[in-house]
Design an enzyme around this catalytic site. Structure first.
Site, PDB file in Angstrom:
ATOM      1  CE  LYS A 168      20.473   0.655 -18.996  1.00  0.00           C
ATOM      2  NZ  LYS A 168      21.435   1.626 -19.394  1.00  0.00           N
ATOM      3  CE  LYS A 201      22.024   1.075 -22.633  1.00  0.00           C
ATOM      4  NZ  LYS A 201      23.028   2.127 -22.446  1.00  0.00           N
TER       5      LYS A 201
END
Ligand code: PBG
Length: 324
Positions: free
Chosen positions: A249, A196
């Protein structure tokens, strides 16, 4: 003189029939996980201005939404809670009566076959907006792990199907696995936000979840957007700690990372097409600068082609409708 081409890839593009026969990737509503934002109160359906078609919803509206999601063939949702009260360590998130715990129960009642995932993080619940407990101006990794363990246990007790830790704390997957197994929840999978990135594309989400950091940013825990090799290392650590699914992400700006992760691991890979990716396509479509449905499906197809088995996307309902 131009030589006559011997090899002619265009032969296989001649008409829709042959194009369909040689198509390598296809999308289906089953690929999608829809993020939902749940708030306290009754009869609340408050539009999120930067995410057209998305709302902060109270439990009564959430239940109605569940049936619609199911009827579109979307198998799963991921929940984000906005509590009434925030404090320094996000206590609300660890309450068995938290807004997300009650949302899990409401969804299970309204749509028993809908698969319910809960995001496990502190940022929506802390008054400072960071993803854990602070020491000075920084997040204390190991103290935060304990909070995440407690949060996942109340969610498990509420009946959640899967937990998805998103705080980028070191050791978070192992911490959750130990806590869940120790409490008799060894059957609950962990989808880890493994890679992330500290991204500008989360802007609209922070409006939706009311989770903007009150000072500084998330760069001491989320990853530097410049680092691809480090993303693979993060994924390897989560894999070793027992993650069942690894996530990348945001999605579109990180398709290289996604594709490398797909090649490196044998477990399912998820990609999160985040709020900013959604917002920019929506905004351009509203201006008439892009064809909405075309770019929606093209963006999702690209994420799937790059290697995602599961796609978390705010387009889930519209894409499922279009595909259905
Ligand atoms: C919480 C969390 C965030 C997102 C998912 N889980 C926000 C953040 O890290 O600031 C972003 C999702 C999106 O932008 O759609 N830790």
């Amino acid at each position: 003189m131009i030589p006559t081409p011997l090899l002619r890839p265009r032969r296989l593009r001649k008409n829709p029939a042959i194009r369909a026969m040689v198509r390598e990737t296809s999308l289906s509503p089953e690929d999608f996980i829809l993020p939902l934002f749940v708030v306290e109160g009754e009869n609340i359906k408050k539009p999120i201005s930067s995410m057209p078609g998305h709302f902060q919803m109270s439990l009564d509206h959430l239940a109605k939404e569940a049936t619609e999601i199911q009827s579109l063939g979307i198998p799963a949702v991921i929940l984000f809670g906005i509590p009434a009260h925030k404090d320094a360590c996000g206590s609300e998130a660890m309450s068995a009566n938290s807004i997300v715990c009650r949302a899990v129960q409401a969804l299970k009642k309204a749509a028993p076959h809908l698969y319910v995932i809960a995001d496990v993080c502190c940022c929506e619940y802390t008054d400072h907006g960071h993803c854990g407990k602070l020491v000075g101006q920084d997040v204390d990794n190991d103290a935060t792990l304990e909070l995440l363990q407690k949060q996942s246990l109340v969610l498990a007790q509420a009946g959640v199907d899967m937990v998805a830790p998103s705080g980028m704390m070191d050791g978070m997957v192992a911490a959750l696995r130990v806590a869940l197994d120790g409490a008799g929840f060894s059957g609950i999978p962990i989808m880890s936000y493994a890679a992330k990135f500290a991204s500008g594309f989360y802007g609209p989400f922070r409006e939706a979840a009311e989770s903007t950091p009150q000072f500084g940013d998330r760069s001491t825990y989320q990853m530097d957007p410049a680092n691809g090799r480090e993303a693979l290392r993060e994924a390897a650590l989560d894999y070793e700690e027992g993650a069942d699914i690894l996530m990348v992400k945001p999605a579109m700006p990180y398709l290289d990372v996604l594709s490398q992760m797909r090649a490196a691991f044998d477990i399912p890979i998820a990609a999160y097409q985040v709020s900013g990716e959604f917002a920019m396509l929506k905004a351009a479509a509203q201006q008439g600068w892009l064809d909405h449905d075309r770019v929606m499906l093209e963006s999702l197809l690209s994420i799937k082609r790059a290697g995602a088995d599961l796609i978390l996307t705010y387009f889930a309902k519209e894409a499922a409708t279009k595909l259905g």
